[in-house]
Design a protein around this motif. Structure first.
Motif, short mmCIF file in Angstrom:
data_model
loop_
_atom_site.label_atom_id
_atom_site.label_comp_id
_atom_site.label_asym_id
_atom_site.label_seq_id
_atom_site.Cartn_x
_atom_site.Cartn_y
_atom_site.Cartn_z
N UNK A 430 38.86 36.37 30.40
CA UNK A 430 38.70 34.91 30.32
C UNK A 430 37.51 34.48 31.17
N UNK A 431 36.54 33.82 30.51
CA UNK A 431 35.34 33.35 31.18
C UNK A 431 35.43 31.85 31.45
N UNK A 432 34.98 31.43 32.62
CA UNK A 432 35.02 30.02 33.01
C UNK A 432 34.09 29.85 34.22
N UNK A 433 33.88 28.61 34.60
CA UNK A 433 33.06 28.31 35.78
C UNK A 433 33.93 28.46 37.02
N UNK A 434 33.72 29.54 37.76
CA UNK A 434 34.59 29.81 38.90
C UNK A 434 34.27 28.94 40.11
N UNK A 435 33.19 28.15 40.02
CA UNK A 435 32.88 27.19 41.08
C UNK A 435 33.49 25.82 40.81
N UNK A 436 34.21 25.70 39.71
CA UNK A 436 34.87 24.45 39.35
C UNK A 436 36.36 24.58 39.66
N UNK A 437 36.88 23.87 40.67
CA UNK A 437 38.27 24.05 41.08
C UNK A 437 39.28 23.79 39.96
N UNK A 438 39.00 22.82 39.10
CA UNK A 438 39.93 22.54 38.00
C UNK A 438 39.99 23.70 37.02
N UNK A 439 38.85 24.32 36.77
CA UNK A 439 38.85 25.48 35.87
C UNK A 439 39.55 26.68 36.52
N UNK A 476 33.23 38.27 26.88
CA UNK A 476 34.57 37.77 27.19
C UNK A 476 35.33 37.59 25.88
N UNK A 477 36.63 37.34 26.01
CA UNK A 477 37.48 37.14 24.83
C UNK A 477 37.94 35.70 24.68
N UNK A 478 38.04 34.99 25.79
CA UNK A 478 38.45 33.59 25.78
C UNK A 478 37.62 32.85 26.81
N UNK A 479 37.43 31.56 26.58
CA UNK A 479 36.64 30.76 27.52
C UNK A 479 37.31 29.42 27.76
N UNK A 480 37.19 28.94 28.99
CA UNK A 480 37.69 27.62 29.36
C UNK A 480 36.47 26.78 29.72
N UNK A 481 36.19 25.78 28.92
CA UNK A 481 35.11 24.87 29.25
C UNK A 481 35.36 23.57 28.52
N UNK A 482 34.36 22.77 28.26
CA UNK A 482 34.60 21.49 27.62
C UNK A 482 33.37 20.99 26.91
N UNK A 483 33.56 19.91 26.17
CA UNK A 483 32.46 19.26 25.48
C UNK A 483 32.39 17.81 25.90
N UNK A 484 31.17 17.30 26.03
CA UNK A 484 30.99 15.88 26.28
C UNK A 484 29.97 15.35 25.29
N UNK A 485 30.23 14.18 24.73
CA UNK A 485 29.51 13.70 23.57
C UNK A 485 28.77 12.41 23.84
#
Length: 584
Positions: A430-439, A476-485
């Motif tokens: 699982x890939x994510x921004x490890x400097x982001x506490x919420x992630x 990676x196989x899964x990612x946690x992130x987001x989109x902003x529009x």
């Protein structure tokens, strides 16, 4: 060429109708082009969560909020979006006119005297490069030249654009209707005219911008013939030639055609922008300088605001963050729902090539626990988001939730997940921004639950300046992130979900959904757009694509040293009216 953007929270693929709820100090305005006030000059320091990576925010690798915001401050365009999500024309930069409905034909003219910061006129060549990079005109099944983050289907014209004799005009003739035609050149920093053609020409070994246009004009659609080798050099320059974490030695790589110019950069720490003294073709800023500091963690941003080391912050906030901010004297706080959502995406390859494995993993994700830990204290009414395309404030949200299949994942079901796995113990990176506490919190909760079903979870988190470039690279196989529009238009849907799209990082593919998305970008009827998106949403859920987690709550705060800061729910954030910032 308007597109959703990866961000700190990183929003929403189709949120033009999102209604804003009450926020603490929300302003209106933004429809005028203000002249400098009596209180001009001074420096404003802004804290950003992510680190800067590129002066071309239009590529899939660099489609990150901070890159777009710096692009917005250093570039200008035909339009911008105000904080009521209205398209505001900037006639001082140039004009556009729809000259025909059948076929749809639009003429663009840049005003004489609109210049890059090296003195070169912003020209038709710059628009041609912007169109070429965002249209996939030259791509074939075997070759992709420009790695744009944007959806390309709307701008993929049959014929090369017509160029006016004045060198500042082009005309686009569409082969089919395009709902977002008014957003074809996006906004500054968001699919706009951000990359100078004469610089790309030089990097590709061409004499000048005219030679670049001649090259592009000589190569037919699909690059079936012509100088493909030089075209690749042009595309390579556009794709990676403007990437930089520190100030390039070559100043042509960070030219401005907007209100500010980059003066200095300190890798992984900060950037300094100064007023573009020649700029008079759009809203003119009051202040002389903006210092941008990269501060990932919310407590550090709050401390910087408290100590006077930052004047404006927009942290990845928690309830504790909000309480701390409200306790600070001389600080105004703005909070509201954003046009953004956090989500978990599963790659349609490797360990997740089988749908049963994807479904099993989704059944282990504790979405309610994630909402309770990360969002609930900020928004007591928050619940897991049950649509990939709508948020609860939109009329079609309730309709899509009834039929899209999201109810299958309302609760964790470890037993059913185990049954689908049939004794297998898949390893999931699982890939994510490890400097982001919420992630970090979301990852930890997902790992703890998934391991109960037999999954072996590998922490593939990356630092804040690396994770976005890893999207889609197979590591990676899964990612946690987001989109902003941006909050306008519908092309964000195919940008993310269409087969082969630049921001389709997990290789989701549905011929049925592709057909619906083609229809979507060709209709201007809002009710029909919503109807099509409801159908697309259902197909995404049925594929076991992954899970939307929650709509993000935005929190901005600023010291009483500055005025003119206004909340914005879209990808531009408080930067949207930076020309109105003033120092007391």
């Amino acid at each position: 060429m308007r597109f959703g953007r990866i961000s700190k929270a990183v929003g929403l693929a189709a949120a033009a109708a999102l209604a804003l709820s009450a926020c603490a100090t929300q302003g209106g305005g933004g429809n005028s082009t203000p002249e400098p006030s009596a209180k001009t000059g001074g420096t404003v320091t802004v804290a950003e969560v992510n680190g800067f990576t590129s002066f071309n925010p239009g590529t899939a690798d660099n489609n990150v909020d901070i890159n777009g915001r710096i692009g917005y401050a250093t570039h200008s365009n035909f339009i911008y979006i105000d904080n009521k999500l209205n398209i505001v024309k900037n006639d001082k930069f140039g004009t556009y006119e729809k000259t025909s409905d059948d076929p749809l034909t639009v003429k663009y003219t840049i005003k004489e005297g609109v210049k890059w910061s090296d003195g070169a006129q912003v020209s038709a060549a710059d628009m041609i490069l912007s169109w070429a990079s965002g249209s996939a005109y030259y791509d074939s099944d075997a070759t992709t030249y420009f790695t744009t983050a944007a959806d390309t289907s709307g701008l993929n014209l049959t014929d090369f654009p017509e160029i006016g004799d004045d060198g500042r005009t082009i005309t686009l003739k569409y082969s089919k209707p395009f709902a977002d035609w008014e957003l074809a050149f996006g906004t500054a920093g968001n699919g706009g005219i951000d990359v100078p053609a004469h610089v790309v020409a030089k990097q590709a070994g061409l004499a000048d911008a005219d030679a670049l246009v001649d090259l592009l004009k000589s190569i037919p659609r699909g690059a079936a013939s012509g100088d493909a080798a030089t075209l690749k050099k042009v595309a390579d320059s556009w794709n990676t030639g403007f990437d930089a974490a520190s100030l390039p030695a070559d100043s042509s790589l960070y030219l401005s055609n907007g209100p500010f110019i980059v003066k200095d950069m300190v890798a992984d720490q900060s950037m300094t922008l100064v007023r573009n003294k020649d700029y008079n073709w759009g809203p003119i800023p009051n202040i002389d300088e903006v210092v941008v500091r990269y501060i990932g963690e919310a407590p550090a941003q709050v401390q910087a605001l408290k100590n006077g080391e930052a004047d404006i912050i927009a942290p990845q906030a928690s309830a504790d963050t909000l309480e701390q901010l409200k306790a600070l004297p001389g600080v105004s706080v703005q909070t509201d729902k954003q046009l953004s959502y956090d989500h978990l995406d599963l790659n349609f390859s490797g360990v997740f090539a089988e749908q049963d494995v994807r479904t099993a993993f989704m059944l282990t994700v504790p979405r309610k626990d994630i909402v309770d830990k990360i969002v609930k204290k900020l928004d007591p009414e928050a619940t897991p988001l049950d649509s990939q395309l709508f948020v609860p404030a939109q009329a079609s949200y309730d309709e899509t939730v009834k039929s899209n299949g999201s109810s299958d994942y309302s609760d964790v079901n470890i037993d059913k997940a185990k049954s689908l796995l049939a004794g297998k113990t898949p390893e999931v990176r699982i890939m994510y921004n490890k400097d982001n506490p919420n992630r970090v919190d979301a990852f930890s909760l997902i790992r703890e639950s998934a391991e109960k079903a037999g999954f072996k979870i590998v922490d593939a988190g990356l630092p804040k300046d690396q994770w976005s470039k890893a999207l889609g690279d197979g590591s990676y196989d899964a990612s946690i992130f987001g989109w902003i529009n941006s909050g306008v238009g519908v092309t964000g849907v195919p940008q993310i979900f269409k087969t082969g799209a630049g921001s389709n990082f997990n290789t989701f593919s549905s011929p049925e959904a592709d057909k619906l998305m083609d229809e979507l970008i060709g209709t201007t009827d809002k009710a029909k757009q919503d109807e099509l998106q409801v159908k697309i949403d259902e197909l995404i859920w049925k594929s076991s694509y992954g899970l939307p987690l929650f709509q993000l709550i935005g929190v901005d705060a600023y010291s009483d040293k500055v005025t003119g800061v206004q909340y914005m729910p879209n990808l531009t954030g408080v930067w949207w009216n930076m020309w109105e910032w003033s120092v007391k």
